[in-house]
Structure formats: structure tokens, C-alpha cells
Design a protein around this motif. Structure first.
Motif, PDB file in Angstrom:
ATOM      1  N   UNK A 126       0.831  -1.203   0.000  1.00  0.00           N
ATOM      2  CA  UNK A 126       0.000   0.000   0.000  1.00  0.00           C
ATOM      3  C   UNK A 126       0.873   1.264   0.000  1.00  0.00           C
ATOM      4  N   UNK A 127       1.933   1.241   0.786  1.00  0.00           N
ATOM      5  CA  UNK A 127       2.837   2.392   0.817  1.00  0.00           C
ATOM      6  C   UNK A 127       3.510   2.580  -0.542  1.00  0.00           C
ATOM      7  N   UNK A 128       3.895   1.483  -1.174  1.00  0.00           N
ATOM      8  CA  UNK A 128       4.513   1.570  -2.500  1.00  0.00           C
ATOM      9  C   UNK A 128       3.545   2.163  -3.523  1.00  0.00           C
ATOM     10  N   UNK A 129       2.278   1.801  -3.426  1.00  0.00           N
ATOM     11  CA  UNK A 129       1.289   2.361  -4.338  1.00  0.00           C
ATOM     12  C   UNK A 129       1.131   3.867  -4.133  1.00  0.00           C
ATOM     13  N   UNK A 130       1.160   4.291  -2.876  1.00  0.00           N
ATOM     14  CA  UNK A 130       1.085   5.721  -2.572  1.00  0.00           C
ATOM     15  C   UNK A 130       2.319   6.433  -3.115  1.00  0.00           C
ATOM     16  N   UNK A 131       3.492   5.848  -2.890  1.00  0.00           N
ATOM     17  CA  UNK A 131       4.739   6.435  -3.378  1.00  0.00           C
ATOM     18  C   UNK A 131       4.766   6.476  -4.903  1.00  0.00           C
ATOM     19  N   UNK A 132       4.197   5.440  -5.527  1.00  0.00           N
ATOM     20  CA  UNK A 132       4.151   5.406  -6.991  1.00  0.00           C
ATOM     21  C   UNK A 132       3.317   6.551  -7.530  1.00  0.00           C
ATOM     22  N   UNK A 133       2.230   6.863  -6.869  1.00  0.00           N
ATOM     23  CA  UNK A 133       1.380   7.976  -7.295  1.00  0.00           C
ATOM     24  C   UNK A 133       2.134   9.302  -7.181  1.00  0.00           C
ATOM     25  N   UNK A 134       2.853   9.484  -6.084  1.00  0.00           N
ATOM     26  CA  UNK A 134       3.643  10.697  -5.916  1.00  0.00           C
ATOM     27  C   UNK A 134       4.740  10.781  -6.981  1.00  0.00           C
ATOM     28  N   UNK A 135       5.355   9.647  -7.293  1.00  0.00           N
ATOM     29  CA  UNK A 135       6.404   9.608  -8.309  1.00  0.00           C
ATOM     30  C   UNK A 135       5.862  10.001  -9.677  1.00  0.00           C
ATOM     31  N   UNK A 136       4.712   9.445 -10.028  1.00  0.00           N
ATOM     32  CA  UNK A 136       4.103   9.737 -11.333  1.00  0.00           C
ATOM     33  C   UNK A 136       3.733  11.215 -11.440  1.00  0.00           C
ATOM     34  N   UNK A 137       3.278  11.799 -10.330  1.00  0.00           N
ATOM     35  CA  UNK A 137       2.798  13.184 -10.353  1.00  0.00           C
ATOM     36  C   UNK A 137       3.925  14.211 -10.273  1.00  0.00           C
ATOM     37  N   UNK A 138       4.992  13.880  -9.536  1.00  0.00           N
ATOM     38  CA  UNK A 138       6.019  14.896  -9.312  1.00  0.00           C
ATOM     39  C   UNK A 138       7.445  14.463  -9.506  1.00  0.00           C
ATOM     40  N   UNK A 139       7.678  13.239  -9.985  1.00  0.00           N
ATOM     41  CA  UNK A 139       9.035  12.767 -10.163  1.00  0.00           C
ATOM     42  C   UNK A 139       9.669  12.327  -8.856  1.00  0.00           C
ATOM     43  N   UNK A 140      10.919  11.903  -8.923  1.00  0.00           N
ATOM     44  CA  UNK A 140      11.580  11.347  -7.738  1.00  0.00           C
ATOM     45  C   UNK A 140      11.747  12.384  -6.631  1.00  0.00           C
ATOM     46  N   UNK A 141      11.812  13.686  -7.011  1.00  0.00           N
ATOM     47  CA  UNK A 141      11.949  14.723  -5.988  1.00  0.00           C
ATOM     48  C   UNK A 141      10.734  14.782  -5.065  1.00  0.00           C
ATOM     49  N   UNK A 142       9.575  14.358  -5.570  1.00  0.00           N
ATOM     50  CA  UNK A 142       8.344  14.394  -4.774  1.00  0.00           C
ATOM     51  C   UNK A 142       8.250  13.234  -3.797  1.00  0.00           C
ATOM     52  N   UNK A 143       9.133  12.247  -3.969  1.00  0.00           N
ATOM     53  CA  UNK A 143       9.064  11.050  -3.125  1.00  0.00           C
ATOM     54  C   UNK A 143       9.995  11.217  -1.932  1.00  0.00           C
ATOM     55  N   UNK A 144       9.662  12.139  -1.056  1.00  0.00           N
ATOM     56  CA  UNK A 144      10.400  12.278   0.200  1.00  0.00           C
ATOM     57  C   UNK A 144       9.766  11.357   1.232  1.00  0.00           C
ATOM     58  N   UNK A 145      10.539  10.949   2.199  1.00  0.00           N
ATOM     59  CA  UNK A 145       9.988  10.063   3.228  1.00  0.00           C
ATOM     60  C   UNK A 145       8.844  10.745   3.969  1.00  0.00           C
ATOM     61  N   UNK A 146       8.971  12.048   4.196  1.00  0.00           N
ATOM     62  CA  UNK A 146       7.909  12.775   4.897  1.00  0.00           C
ATOM     63  C   UNK A 146       6.625  12.788   4.062  1.00  0.00           C
TER      64      UNK A 146
END
Length: 235
Positions: free
Chosen positions: A11-31
Motif C-alpha cells: 500500500x505504501x509503494x502504491x502511494x509512493x508510486x502515485x507521488x512519483x508519477x505526479x512529481x518525479x523522484x523529488x516528490x518522493x520524500x519520506x515525509x
């Protein structure tokens, strides 16, 4: 790992994947990932150690998605290994253009010796396609060499297209490169009996590789010598 922990991780990976798709790797901060997933930062660190660990898991997740799509698409096509090479190229490029941030993470940050299992499976799928091509007498060069050529060309074409503005992309570039590269490693039609020693040698080498997985009674030294002879005949 328990089923509950595995599901939470997914589930966390799916959430992170959505952030990645929307904003790139810079958007995937742990916070950002912890907040979007509704968990605490310490809980996230227990799952992935740090951001690098999270990005590595995301790359593996991307490869799993890509591999599932490719297997499903190729299963719907006729049993024609050369046609599958063309289709596989187009599927690869299409995935990269639909998921550029994922693709950049998967192929733009590669480190020697650190490929996720799904990446190895994707590589093995290409090897199997080329081995089938060789067994059909349609390959000009050894499977290992053809694998490197097609992988490098496909990845390069996709990264080049991702780097262009979508409105200026010319997909015929990929098609022309695809046609040139695949034509350089395959023959136009199966070689007729005795007419092409190299193709026959490559076909026998590919068949040997397949047979070895089923327990052919040959010692390693015998196998190595036979493959060396076949590859010499292949030129």
C-alpha cells in the motif's frame, strides 16, 4: 514477512508510486510518502530504511508492472518470435512514455550488480524471445550479443524520447531505429537446408541452451566445447 506487513508495504509503494508519477523522484520524500500513506516516519523507515531503500523498492515495483503488461500483451500475439521482437520494442517504448518518472528510476539510475529480481525477469524475457528466434533459424548473431544490442538500443530510444517535449516527439524515430536494429540481428526468413551455416549453428546453440535446462547429460566441459564450436561456425 507476514501477510499483513506485506500488504501494508504494498500500500505504501502504491502511494509512493502515485507521488512519483505526479512529481518525479523529488516528490518522493519520506515525509511526503508517510503523510500520504497515513503512517509515521519511523514506521516508514522500518519498512524501507531510508529514501534510497524506498526508491529501490519503487524501481522494483515499476519493473513488476512493466513485466506484467509485457507478458499479457505478448500472450495475445501469434507465435512468431521475430514479430514478438518488434512488438516487445514498441511495448517497452510505450511503457516508458506513459510512465517517464518510473522509467527514469528503472533505467536511468542503474547500478552494476544491483538489479531487482523483476529486472532480471524482464531481461530473461528478451533472452527467451531471441533464443526462440535463433531456434527458428532467424538470428544472425549469438543470443547474448543480440540481447545487448536490442536492450541498449531500446533503452536509448526511450530515454531520448522522454527527454523531448511531448509536443515535439516524433515516434517514427523509434520505429526506424527498431526496424534497423532488429533487421541487423535477424534474417528475413528461415534459412533453407544447408544454405546458411551460421544460422543453423546459432539455432543449434539456442536449442542446446534450452535443452540444458531440462537435464541433458553433458558435462560442463563438453557443453562449453560444443558451444564454442557452434559459435565459431556462427562467425
Amino acid at each position: 514477512m507476514s501477510e499483513g506487513r506485506r500488504a501494508a508495504r504494498r500500500q505504501v509503494l502504491q502511494v509512493a508510486a502515485k507521488l512519483l508519477e505526479e512529481g518525479g523522484s523529488e516528490a518522493v520524500s519520506t515525509r511526503a510518502v508517510a503523510a500520504a500513506a497515513g503512517i509515521t516516519a519511523p514506521a516508514l523507515y522500518r519498512m524501507f530504511d531510508d529514501k534510497d531503500g524506498l526508491l529501490a523498492e519503487l524501481a522494483a515495483y515499476g519493473f513488476e508492472t512493466y513485466l506484467a503488461e509485457k507478458r499479457e500483451a505478448l500472450a495475445l500475439t501469434p507465435d512468431n518470435p521475430v514479430a514478438d521482437l518488434y512488438r516487445g520494442w514498441d511495448l517497452h517504448v510505450d511503457f516508458g512514455l506513459r510512465h517517464p518518472a518510473f522509467y527514469m528510476l528503472m533505467y536511468g539510475t542503474v547500478q552494476p550488480g544491483r538489479r531487482p529480481p523483476a529486472a532480471d525477469e524482464a531481461h530473461a524475457l528478451l533472452v527467451r524471445l531471441l533464443r526462440r528466434t535463433a531456434e527458428a533459424g532467424r538470428l544472425r548473431i549469438p543470443v547474448e550479443q543480440a540481447t545487448r544490442v536490442i536492450h541498449a538500443a531500446t533503452t536509448g530510444a526511450t530515454l531520448a524520447l522522454i527527454g523531448e517535449e511531448p509536443s515535439h516527439r516524433d515516434l517514427t524515430t523509434s520505429a526506424r531505429l527498431r526496424d534497423t536494429v532488429i533487421a541487423s540481428v535477424t534474417t528475413d526468413r528461415p534459412a533453407s537446408s544447408g544454405s546458411d551455416l551460421a544460422s543453423h549453428a546459432l539455432a543449434l546453440d539456442a536449442a542446446l541452451q534450452t535443452a540444458l535446462s531440462t537435464g541433458v547429460p553433458l558435462r560442463d566441459t563438453e557443453t562449453a566445447l560444443l558451444r564454442e564450436w557452434l559459435q565459431q561456425l556462427a562467425g
